[in-house]
Motif scaffolding. Structure first.
Motif, PDB file in Angstrom:
ATOM      1  N   CYS A  10       0.844  -1.197   0.000  1.00 23.10           N
ATOM      2  CA  CYS A  10       0.000   0.000   0.000  1.00 23.10           C
ATOM      3  C   CYS A  10       0.885   1.255   0.000  1.00 23.10           C
ATOM      4  CB  CYS A  10      -0.892  -0.029   1.239  1.00 23.10           C
ATOM      5  SG  CYS A  10      -1.772   1.511   1.529  1.00 23.10           S
ATOM      6  N   ASN A  12       0.110   4.201   0.666  1.00 26.59           N
ATOM      7  CA  ASN A  12      -0.244   5.141   1.727  1.00 26.59           C
ATOM      8  C   ASN A  12       0.483   4.881   3.047  1.00 26.59           C
ATOM      9  OD1 ASN A  12      -1.914   7.456   2.400  1.00 26.59           O
ATOM     10  ND2 ASN A  12      -2.985   6.053   3.783  1.00 26.59           N
ATOM     11  N   CYS A  13       0.750   3.615   3.347  1.00 25.26           N
ATOM     12  CA  CYS A  13       1.385   3.318   4.636  1.00 25.26           C
ATOM     13  C   CYS A  13       2.730   2.603   4.480  1.00 25.26           C
ATOM     14  CB  CYS A  13       0.438   2.500   5.524  1.00 25.26           C
ATOM     15  SG  CYS A  13      -0.068   0.916   4.830  1.00 25.26           S
ATOM     16  N   GLY A  44      -0.287  -1.178   7.498  1.00 25.22           N
ATOM     17  CA  GLY A  44      -1.757  -1.179   7.411  1.00 25.22           C
ATOM     18  C   GLY A  44      -2.331   0.181   7.758  1.00 25.22           C
TER      19      GLY A  44
HETATM   20 ZN   LIG Z   1      -2.157   1.158   3.843  1.00 32.61          ZN
END
Ligand SMILES: [Zn+2]
Length: 119
Positions: A10, A12-13, A44
């Motif tokens: 991911c 984003n993280c 996460g």
């Molecule tokens: Zn994430």
């Protein structure tokens, strides 16, 4: 051609992580070479529903059957021997392809270990 899908970290993280020499060795990686390589994992977040992954990417294995390899298969040579020759001839194995994805920060070592096997 063989293909496996691996989950993509991911964006984003995504965080840089460090693995100990022991973890690298367990994955068949030479710590001397891989200690310098940045690995990434996603702890996460909301965007990935806490999984740390979003989307999938394919890793592939290409075996271009040369006359030499064809002959080895016909003569029922051991797989290890055929693999060695295939590598000499520039074949990309799933695991190599996966390692490329790790180096590019696309997926995790854990994910590659799940879909490929050590020789
Ligand atoms: Zn994430």
């Amino acid at each position: 051609m063989a293909q496996r899908l691996v989950r993509v970290i991911c964006e984003n993280c995504k965080k840089r992580v460090h693995y100990s020499a022991e973890v690298l060795k367990e994955s068949g990686l030479d710590p001397a070479e891989w200690m310098q390589v940045p690995f990434y994992e996603g702890p996460g977040c909301l965007e990935c529903s806490g999984s740390g992954y979003r989307g999938r990417s394919a890793i592939t294995e290409l075996l271009d059957l040369s006359d030499r390899i064809r002959e080895m298969i016909i003569n029922r040579r051991p797989t290890s021997e055929i693999k060695r020759v295939a590598k000499e001839e520039g074949m990309t194995f799933l695991r190599d392809s996966g390692m490329g994805k790790i180096r590019a920060g696309v997926t995790t070592l854990r994910e590659i270990n799940k879909v490929t096997f050590l020789d």
